[in-house]
Scaffold this motif. Structure first.
Motif, short mmCIF file in Angstrom:
data_model
loop_
_atom_site.label_atom_id
_atom_site.label_comp_id
_atom_site.label_asym_id
_atom_site.label_seq_id
_atom_site.Cartn_x
_atom_site.Cartn_y
_atom_site.Cartn_z
N LEU A 68 0.83 -1.26 0.11
CA LEU A 68 -0.12 0.02 0.00
C LEU A 68 0.79 1.25 0.03
CD1 LEU A 68 -2.70 -1.13 2.59
CD2 LEU A 68 -2.97 -0.90 0.19
N LEU A 69 1.93 1.08 0.62
CA LEU A 69 2.96 2.33 0.61
C LEU A 69 3.66 2.65 -0.48
CD1 LEU A 69 4.45 1.92 4.04
CD2 LEU A 69 2.97 3.79 3.66
N LEU A 70 4.07 1.73 -1.40
CA LEU A 70 4.71 2.01 -2.88
C LEU A 70 3.95 2.82 -3.50
CD1 LEU A 70 6.62 -1.60 -3.14
CD2 LEU A 70 7.52 0.57 -2.74
N PRO A 71 2.76 2.74 -4.07
CA PRO A 71 2.11 3.32 -5.18
C PRO A 71 2.17 5.06 -4.93
CG PRO A 71 0.57 1.66 -4.56
CD PRO A 71 1.64 1.53 -3.55
N PRO A 72 1.91 5.46 -3.80
CA PRO A 72 2.24 6.90 -3.65
C PRO A 72 3.64 7.43 -3.60
CG PRO A 72 1.63 6.01 -1.61
CD PRO A 72 1.35 4.88 -2.50
N GLY A 75 5.07 6.31 -7.70
CA GLY A 75 3.91 6.71 -8.45
C GLY A 75 3.29 5.84 -9.26
N THR A 76 3.12 4.75 -8.91
CA THR A 76 2.61 3.72 -9.79
C THR A 76 0.94 3.56 -9.41
OG1 THR A 76 3.14 2.03 -8.04
CG2 THR A 76 4.45 2.18 -10.11
N ARG A 77 0.24 2.90 -10.41
CA ARG A 77 -1.12 2.66 -9.81
C ARG A 77 -1.20 1.50 -8.61
NH1 ARG A 77 -3.59 -0.16 -13.39
NH2 ARG A 77 -1.77 -0.64 -14.71
N VAL A 78 -2.25 1.51 -7.92
CA VAL A 78 -2.45 0.41 -6.83
C VAL A 78 -2.47 -0.91 -7.46
CG1 VAL A 78 -3.84 -0.20 -4.95
CG2 VAL A 78 -3.64 2.24 -5.40
N LEU A 79 -3.14 -0.97 -8.62
CA LEU A 79 -3.31 -2.47 -9.12
C LEU A 79 -2.24 -2.71 -10.07
CD1 LEU A 79 -6.92 -2.27 -10.17
CD2 LEU A 79 -6.08 -3.33 -8.54
N SER A 80 -1.05 -2.05 -10.11
CA SER A 80 0.14 -2.29 -11.00
C SER A 80 1.02 -3.52 -10.21
CB SER A 80 1.10 -1.06 -11.25
OG SER A 80 2.30 -1.52 -11.80
N PRO A 81 1.21 -4.57 -11.06
CA PRO A 81 2.03 -5.77 -10.68
C PRO A 81 3.48 -4.98 -10.41
CG PRO A 81 1.02 -6.38 -12.66
CD PRO A 81 0.69 -4.70 -12.53
N LEU A 82 3.79 -4.01 -10.85
CA LEU A 82 5.18 -3.46 -10.61
C LEU A 82 5.20 -3.24 -8.84
CD1 LEU A 82 7.77 -2.68 -11.67
CD2 LEU A 82 6.78 -0.11 -11.88
N ASN A 83 4.29 -2.76 -8.05
CA ASN A 83 4.25 -2.66 -6.85
C ASN A 83 4.57 -4.27 -6.15
OD1 ASN A 83 3.29 -0.05 -6.95
ND2 ASN A 83 1.17 -0.98 -6.96
N ILE A 84 4.23 -5.00 -6.87
CA ILE A 84 4.31 -6.42 -6.03
C ILE A 84 5.92 -6.87 -6.16
CG2 ILE A 84 3.81 -8.92 -5.71
CD1 ILE A 84 1.69 -6.83 -5.15
N ILE A 85 6.27 -6.39 -7.57
CA ILE A 85 7.70 -6.87 -7.82
C ILE A 85 8.65 -6.20 -6.96
CG2 ILE A 85 9.40 -6.77 -9.93
CD1 ILE A 85 6.98 -7.51 -11.84
N LEU A 158 -5.30 -8.99 -2.52
CA LEU A 158 -6.15 -8.07 -1.80
C LEU A 158 -6.29 -6.64 -2.57
CD1 LEU A 158 -5.07 -8.98 1.86
CD2 LEU A 158 -7.20 -9.84 0.81
N LEU A 159 -5.15 -6.55 -3.35
CA LEU A 159 -5.03 -5.33 -4.14
C LEU A 159 -5.35 -5.51 -5.39
CD1 LEU A 159 -1.37 -4.11 -2.71
CD2 LEU A 159 -4.00 -3.55 -1.70
N GLY A 160 -5.83 -7.04 -5.61
CA GLY A 160 -6.26 -6.87 -7.07
C GLY A 160 -5.02 -7.61 -7.97
#
Length: 215
Positions: A68-72, A75-85, A158-160
């Motif tokens: 949840l912290l990474l997107p803001p 600058g990625t979307r919450v549903l971006s797989p990049l956050n998980i990676i 949980l984030l899609g």
């Protein structure tokens, strides 16, 4: 169960493929990042404790909170797989930096001195002598990081985003056990296969450790 699998083969395969991608790409990135960081921690002793302590703090951050912290922050979307990676790369690096440093520290100083006396310069000595000897320790840490990633990826559902975690979520939402069981079985199988591959790599490239273990 058979009816569910036959009716949802494409959905299951897509979830499994996404799970493999999200779990293993961070492991490969972590290997590339943690090797130089671990070497620096050994080469410059003043860096060892700062790097290890920061790694411990990062690894202690709850996975969902980090997702949840990474997107803001980046600058990625919450549903971006990049956050998980990125999140799993951080976890893997946090674990592997200490493992790499401890593996290199486990090399007997007399071995490195002998290599130096034989004309091995620092970089050649690192790749030809120190890393091969440290490999069993490093691969043990890699096994932990890989299996942990396979497990943590599911939280991303949980984030899609989250591969097999989507099956868990669907099963909970529909109060339907079959997708949950399929997701669990595939997660365990993936973790077991990855762990077995790393063990085979260790046996292939460190035959002396296998001989020592039998002795």
């Amino acid at each position: 169960m058979i009816d569910y699998i036959s009716s949802n083969t494409e959905v299951i395969w897509r979830a499994f493929s996404e799970h493999v991608f999200l779990a293993l790409i961070p492991v490969l990135l972590a290997i590339v990042i943690s090797l130089p960081l671990g070497y620096l921690a050994v080469r410059y002793s003043k860096l060892y404790y700062p790097l290890v302590n920061v790694s411990s703090i990062l690894y202690a951050i709850p996975s969902l909170a980090l997702f949840l912290l990474l997107p803001p922050i980046i600058g990625t979307r919450v549903l971006s797989p990049l956050n998980i990676i990125i999140a799993l790369t951080i976890y893997s690096v946090a674990l592997m930096v200490r493992v790499v440093a401890d593996g290199l520290n486990s090399v007997d100083p007399t071995v490195t001195q002998a290599a130096t006396a034989m004309g091995y310069r620092r970089i050649k000595r690192l790749f030809s002598v120190e890393l091969p000897i440290a490999l069993p320790v490093m691969l043990a840490g890699l096994r932990v990081a890989t299996v942990a990633n396979v497990s943590i990826v599911s939280v991303g559902a949980l984030l899609g985003v989250g591969g097999l975690g989507a099956l868990f979520l669907r099963g909970l939402q529909l109060d339907y056990l079959d997708p949950i069981i399929v997701g669990i079985v595939l997660s365990v199988l993936l973790a077991a296969v990855c762990d077995s591959v790393i063990v085979l790599v260790q046996r292939r490239f460190t035959p002396w450790s296998r001989v020592g273990g039998r002795a």
